[in-house]
Design an enzyme around this catalytic site. Structure first.
Site, PDB file in Angstrom:
ATOM      1  N   GLN A   1       6.237   3.026   5.492  1.00 53.54           N
ATOM      2  CA  GLN A   1       5.993   4.276   6.210  1.00 53.54           C
ATOM      3  C   GLN A   1       4.506   4.630   6.166  1.00 53.54           C
ATOM      4  O   GLN A   1       3.928   5.071   7.170  1.00 53.54           O
ATOM      5  CB  GLN A   1       6.811   5.412   5.603  1.00 53.54           C
ATOM      6  CG  GLN A   1       6.617   6.731   6.341  1.00 53.54           C
ATOM      7  CD  GLN A   1       7.079   7.939   5.543  1.00 53.54           C
ATOM      8  OE1 GLN A   1       7.314   7.847   4.339  1.00 53.54           O
ATOM      9  NE2 GLN A   1       7.202   9.071   6.216  1.00 53.54           N
TER      10      GLN A   1
ATOM     11  N   GLN B   1       2.683   2.619   8.669  1.00 56.27           N
ATOM     12  CA  GLN B   1       2.919   3.146  10.009  1.00 56.27           C
ATOM     13  C   GLN B   1       2.097   4.409  10.249  1.00 56.27           C
ATOM     14  O   GLN B   1       1.568   4.620  11.332  1.00 56.27           O
ATOM     15  CB  GLN B   1       4.411   3.448  10.193  1.00 56.27           C
ATOM     16  CG  GLN B   1       4.747   4.284  11.401  1.00 56.27           C
ATOM     17  CD  GLN B   1       4.302   3.653  12.700  1.00 56.27           C
ATOM     18  OE1 GLN B   1       4.238   2.427  12.812  1.00 56.27           O
ATOM     19  NE2 GLN B   1       3.977   4.474  13.680  1.00 56.27           N
ATOM     20  N   GLU B   2       1.976   5.255   9.233  1.00 52.96           N
ATOM     21  CA  GLU B   2       1.252   6.512   9.387  1.00 52.96           C
ATOM     22  C   GLU B   2      -0.263   6.286   9.477  1.00 52.96           C
ATOM     23  O   GLU B   2      -0.932   6.876  10.332  1.00 52.96           O
ATOM     24  CB  GLU B   2       1.553   7.447   8.202  1.00 52.96           C
ATOM     25  CG  GLU B   2       2.966   8.018   8.199  1.00 52.96           C
ATOM     26  CD  GLU B   2       3.152   9.101   9.246  1.00 52.96           C
ATOM     27  OE1 GLU B   2       2.149   9.568   9.813  1.00 52.96           O
ATOM     28  OE2 GLU B   2       4.319   9.485   9.496  1.00 52.96           O
ATOM     29  N   SER B   3      -0.832   5.471   8.609  1.00 55.61           N
ATOM     30  CA  SER B   3      -2.300   5.409   8.487  1.00 55.61           C
ATOM     31  C   SER B   3      -2.876   4.005   8.432  1.00 55.61           C
ATOM     32  O   SER B   3      -4.097   3.846   8.322  1.00 55.61           O
ATOM     33  CB  SER B   3      -2.729   6.149   7.224  1.00 55.61           C
ATOM     34  OG  SER B   3      -2.263   5.454   6.066  1.00 55.61           O
TER      35      SER B   3
ATOM     36  N   TYR C   1       9.409   4.879  15.725  1.00 56.69           N
ATOM     37  CA  TYR C   1       8.860   5.062  14.377  1.00 56.69           C
ATOM     38  C   TYR C   1       9.732   4.346  13.336  1.00 56.69           C
ATOM     39  O   TYR C   1       9.235   3.581  12.507  1.00 56.69           O
ATOM     40  CB  TYR C   1       8.809   6.558  14.107  1.00 56.69           C
ATOM     41  CG  TYR C   1       8.218   7.020  12.802  1.00 56.69           C
ATOM     42  CD1 TYR C   1       6.839   7.078  12.625  1.00 56.69           C
ATOM     43  CD2 TYR C   1       9.039   7.465  11.766  1.00 56.69           C
ATOM     44  CE1 TYR C   1       6.292   7.551  11.439  1.00 56.69           C
ATOM     45  CE2 TYR C   1       8.503   7.941  10.583  1.00 56.69           C
ATOM     46  CZ  TYR C   1       7.132   7.987  10.424  1.00 56.69           C
ATOM     47  OH  TYR C   1       6.596   8.460   9.245  1.00 56.69           O
TER      48      TYR C   1
END
Length: 481
Positions: free
Chosen positions: A306, A309-311, A436
């Site tokens: 995750q 995926q975010e940063s 996502y």
């Protein structure tokens, strides 16, 4: 003989007129009425360029932000009334249901005959938008034979009517009860050849539908402005004063940067880049992911995936919407979690894990593992309110509201007007949480394979297999949940 001065008589007449006017009810756009009420009633659309509920269940949108700052300059609170179409907005304003419209409207000649417009705050171009791999018209003359739909009661219809005089074969369908975003989605899915949209709407939606392609500009640059009833001189002047003030200009510029500045969006998995970063970046943060996951009883590989995926495991990451850090926390969420510095990697990972666990805890007990982690991640992405809406819609449509696969099929309908207008939290980019989760599962499968090959104490590897988290990773890479 002494003449009576003219000036005192003029003053007397002015005073009488003022007294008489003071007895009359205030007209449209009266600041006195707005201040007495304490609210500015604003008609708008539920859409990403105007007004919508964001990932931490707070209002967002460029028009929302502009109105928020303008209302603050008046010392009143904004109240937003959502209408389903441009025609609905104009009709509601004509009936006196609001003080103004803030919905990215162009001051066309026909509209000016009925309404007043405030100062221009943005320039946009009407663009013909098609899909990569589909029709590629280069001018209005090439639209013959192209299936073209636009929203009814829009400036796009006026533009096409004008062009039809030069191109008699030009044909289109004006659709009522839908938004431009819905038509863009139809183009993206290949259900429609092309549509017309303002460049600001296209700029935001291409982040989520990257295969949309601007074919050509249908119009020169045109202004956007807020709409008011005829005779709203006081409100119009107040808007102009705020937009021309130093503070107003600063606020408007900041809003434009937040919502329209280009930033990189990772819509496709670049496996080679990801694998290189597993070798080069991930070892620096592996222990932090394991510790935070253990503290909040989360699958550690899912938490790390995750974060990628975010940063992309960049502790200093910042998006145009203001989320920051390894776990891309909003300012509001960080404050609630006690994270003082979102760029502190340890605090960000701990905060992101706590927030994910908090969302998981708030889900209905009927949602069981492994689906429970997918629902929590989806809520992290789009907001728990929208996930609850999707579950309610799934139940209404005869699907299982407690199963991720069923809800994932329903979520895209949250961007379809006939569905989101019936839901508590309204419009959402429902495709986004589905993508996502898909990307996180892909990342997790690859990371799990590489992680188990890395030298590490056995205690650090505990909890990385299916015995600890059955079904958490999916049966294999590239699964579409």
């Amino acid at each position: 003989m002494t003449r009576t001065p003219v000036r005192p008589l003029r003053w007397l007449l002015t005073g009488v007129a003022a007294t008489l006017l003071g007895c009359a009810p205030p007209g449209p756009g009266s600041l006195a009425r707005i201040h007495k009420r304490g609210t500015l009633i604003v008609l708008t659309r539920n859409a990403p360029t105007t007004y919508y509920i964001g990932r931490d269940d707070r209002a967002m949108g460029a028009e929302y932000a502009r109105i928020r700052d303008f209302a603050a300059s008046l010392g009143v609170k904004p109240v937003f009334v959502v209408k389903s179409s441009v025609g609905g907005l104009l009709h509601a304003l004509a009936k006196g249901e609001g003080d103004m419209i803030a919905a990215g409207l162009t001051p066309t000649t026909a509209r000016r005959e009925q309404f007043d417009f405030g100062p221009h705050y943005q320039q946009v171009t009407e663009e013909v938008v098609c899909r990569r791999g589909g029709p590629r018209p280069k001018s209005a003359a090439d639209l013959d034979g192209v299936t073209l739909k636009v929203i009814a009661d829009s400036s796009y219809v006026s533009r096409l009517r004008a062009l039809k005089r030069q191109h008699p074969a030009l044909a289109w369908t004006a659709v009522k009860g839908v938004g431009t975003e819905s038509l863009l989605r139809q183009v993206w899915k290949g259900q429609l050849d092309c549509t017309v949209a303002d460049s600001d709407i296209v700029a935001i939606n291409r982040r989520y539908f990257p295969n949309l392609k601007v074919a050509f500009a249908l119009s020169p640059a045109q202004p956007l402005a807020w709409v008011m009833p005829k005779g709203s001189d006081e409100l119009s002047q107040a808007i102009a004063d705020w937009m021309e003030s130093a503070k107003g200009r600063t606020q408007l510029a900041a809003i434009d940067r937040q919502y329209y500045s280009p930033y990189k969006v990772f819509d496709y998995v670049d496996i080679r880049t990801y694998v290189r970063r597993i070798d080069k970046r991930y070892p620096d943060y592996r222990a932090l992911f394991l510790k935070a996951a253990a503290r909040y009883q989360l699958p550690p590989i899912i938490l790390a995936a995750q974060a990628y995926q975010e940063s992309h495991w960049n502790p200093a990451a910042t998006s145009a919407t203001g989320v920051r850090g390894m776990m891309m926390l909003t300012r509001r969420t960080a404050h609630q979690l006690g994270v003082k510095n979102r760029l502190n990697v340890r605090a960000s990972i701990r905060g992101g894990a706590e927030y994910l666990a908090h969302l998981r805890q708030r889900l209905p007990a009927a949602i069981k593992p492994p689906d429970r982690i997918w629902f929590a991640l989806a809520a992290y992405n789009v907001g728990l309110g929208h996930i609850r809406d999707a579950c309610a819609l799934a139940k209404r449509l005869g699907r299982n509201p407690d199963q991720w696969r069923s809800v994932a099929q329903v979520l895209p309908k949250l961007s379809v007007p006939r569905y989101y207008r019936t839901l508590k939290h309204g419009y959402a980019r429902g495709n986004e949480p589905v993508r996502y989760i898909r990307r996180i599962r892909n990342y997790a499968n690859i990371l799990r394979f590489h992680h188990l090959r890395m030298p590490a104490p056995a205690t650090q590897l505990a909890g990385l297999d299916d015995d600890h988290w059955p079904g958490a990773f999916g049966p294999g890479p590239f699964i579409d949940p």
